[in-house]
Design an enzyme around this catalytic site. Sequence first.
Site, PDB file in Angstrom:
ATOM      1  N   ASP A  95       0.853  -1.183   0.000  1.00  0.00           N
ATOM      2  CA  ASP A  95       0.000   0.000   0.000  1.00  0.00           C
ATOM      3  C   ASP A  95       0.893   1.238   0.000  1.00  0.00           C
ATOM      4  OD1 ASP A  95       0.945   0.272   2.573  1.00  0.00           O
ATOM      5  OD2 ASP A  95      -0.894  -0.394   3.521  1.00  0.00           O
ATOM      6  N   GLY A 126       0.906   3.698   2.247  1.00  0.00           N
ATOM      7  CA  GLY A 126       1.144   4.278   3.564  1.00  0.00           C
ATOM      8  C   GLY A 126       0.227   5.450   3.870  1.00  0.00           C
ATOM      9  N   GLY A 127      -0.609   5.815   2.913  1.00  0.00           N
ATOM     10  CA  GLY A 127      -1.489   6.966   3.117  1.00  0.00           C
ATOM     11  C   GLY A 127      -2.398   6.815   4.315  1.00  0.00           C
ATOM     12  N   ASP A 136      -2.511   8.514  -1.648  1.00  0.00           N
ATOM     13  CA  ASP A 136      -3.856   9.089  -1.692  1.00  0.00           C
ATOM     14  C   ASP A 136      -4.207   9.677  -0.336  1.00  0.00           C
ATOM     15  OD1 ASP A 136      -3.957   6.543  -0.449  1.00  0.00           O
ATOM     16  OD2 ASP A 136      -6.114   6.450  -0.752  1.00  0.00           O
ATOM     17  N   GLY A 148     -11.114   3.921   1.063  1.00  0.00           N
ATOM     18  CA  GLY A 148     -12.002   4.730   1.885  1.00  0.00           C
ATOM     19  C   GLY A 148     -13.324   4.093   2.234  1.00  0.00           C
ATOM     20  N   ASP A 186      -8.121  -7.337   0.826  1.00  0.00           N
ATOM     21  CA  ASP A 186      -7.127  -7.553   1.885  1.00  0.00           C
ATOM     22  C   ASP A 186      -7.712  -7.066   3.193  1.00  0.00           C
ATOM     23  OD1 ASP A 186      -5.406  -4.998   3.129  1.00  0.00           O
ATOM     24  OD2 ASP A 186      -6.604  -4.526   1.353  1.00  0.00           O
ATOM     25  N   CYS A 204     -13.073 -27.906   7.994  1.00  0.00           N
ATOM     26  CA  CYS A 204     -11.777 -27.295   7.661  1.00  0.00           C
ATOM     27  C   CYS A 204     -10.666 -28.340   7.695  1.00  0.00           C
ATOM     28  CB  CYS A 204     -11.468 -26.165   8.637  1.00  0.00           C
ATOM     29  SG  CYS A 204      -9.903 -25.324   8.318  1.00  0.00           S
ATOM     30  N   CYS A 257      -7.322 -27.444   7.712  1.00  0.00           N
ATOM     31  CA  CYS A 257      -6.067 -26.785   8.080  1.00  0.00           C
ATOM     32  C   CYS A 257      -5.333 -27.588   9.156  1.00  0.00           C
ATOM     33  CB  CYS A 257      -6.320 -25.351   8.559  1.00  0.00           C
ATOM     34  SG  CYS A 257      -6.935 -25.199  10.250  1.00  0.00           S
ATOM     35  N   CYS A 277      -7.134 -27.522  12.590  1.00  0.00           N
ATOM     36  CA  CYS A 277      -8.352 -28.322  12.726  1.00  0.00           C
ATOM     37  C   CYS A 277      -8.083 -29.816  12.621  1.00  0.00           C
ATOM     38  CB  CYS A 277      -9.380 -27.890  11.678  1.00  0.00           C
ATOM     39  SG  CYS A 277     -10.094 -26.262  12.018  1.00  0.00           S
ATOM     40  N   HIS A 301      -5.653 -20.893  10.920  1.00  0.00           N
ATOM     41  CA  HIS A 301      -7.006 -21.368  10.620  1.00  0.00           C
ATOM     42  C   HIS A 301      -7.827 -20.298   9.915  1.00  0.00           C
ATOM     43  CE1 HIS A 301     -11.064 -22.911  10.997  1.00  0.00           C
ATOM     44  NE2 HIS A 301     -11.381 -21.739  11.521  1.00  0.00           N
TER      45      HIS A 301
END
Length: 371
Positions: free
Chosen positions: A95, A97-98, A149, A218, A268, A306, A308, A311, A337
Amino acid sequence: MSKNFSFEIQHIDKYTGARAGIYHTPHGDVLTPVYMPVGTQATVKGVYPRDLKEAGSSIILSNTYHLYIRPGDELVKKAGGLHKFMNWDGPILTDSGGFQVFSLTKLNKIKDEGVYFNSHVDGSRHLFTPEKVMSIEENLGADIIMQFDQCSEYGYTHAQSRAAMERTDAWLKRCLDAKTRDDQALFPIVQGNMYDDLRLESLRRAKPHATDGIAIGGLSVGEPKERMYEILDIMRPHLPESVPRYLMGVGSPDCLIEGVKRGVDMFDCVLATRVARNGTAFTSKGKIVARNGAYREDFSALDENCKCYCCKNYTKAYIRHLINVNEMLSSMLLSLHNITFLHKLMSDMREAIFADSLKDFADGFYSNYEN
């Protein structure tokens, strides 16, 4: 789209318009829709990179502001760039950093030139300009980089939001002029707060520069979820078709589903690991607060659906014990998980898109999932 990047749309769900695609990058392909774990400090908290890959992570994020403050982007460059520094050979997004400059720093002062701010670590004074941010992101060397931004706060007036949107547009042009590397994809960011007209104007201005992708910033900043969905609906007919669409900072299961239904490709959020450190797990039946006494003698897995490592090997009772004796393994297991859960959710939605059944998938998910 630049020669180092390409986006292939493989199928569009005929009932929702959701997209399944492949984003080709210099460090590998990303199947979309995709959830991207956040590694703010050049690591996803509590998860080994090898385990991220096993969980299904194809691309991760790092944070420009934090890595500029510590250890410094010049040091990362000397190490061979972020991929070598953190030993991650897949795609990385940084990103600008804004958001951190406005939310974390003390005594920040926004000017057309850039943002003056004091470090949250030692109080030292710094200036982020679009040119400076491009230099930092080029030193870090991620595949995908964000423009600098101004993210206007929820509750800003129309006039305040317009000023931030105008500044974001002006800064985009400066970022484009300052960018020198053709092996990095620069995404413009659409701002405009909660105002429909500003959102559409920001999108109109950003669209010609969205050659490798476009980001929607935003949102998920305190507004009701329904309002976020309304804004996505308003923007959707005007979003570019041929590049990935990235909704920044969104990562709860319901928001991922609603975003995909509205044609978003990339997401994200730090939520998966943050709630894990507080003892909370996402499951197919809803959230579980594993520290609760109800799980003291519960010897079942967090989620029977799951696969993983957590689990397959541990019980709710054991995880509750780890949490209550402050063992770091609890955070590691829950983080792994939660990330695995979100990757499977995205994979399941991708399959549903190919089958033109995303709406049915979403309805089925919601019928079992309790927020």
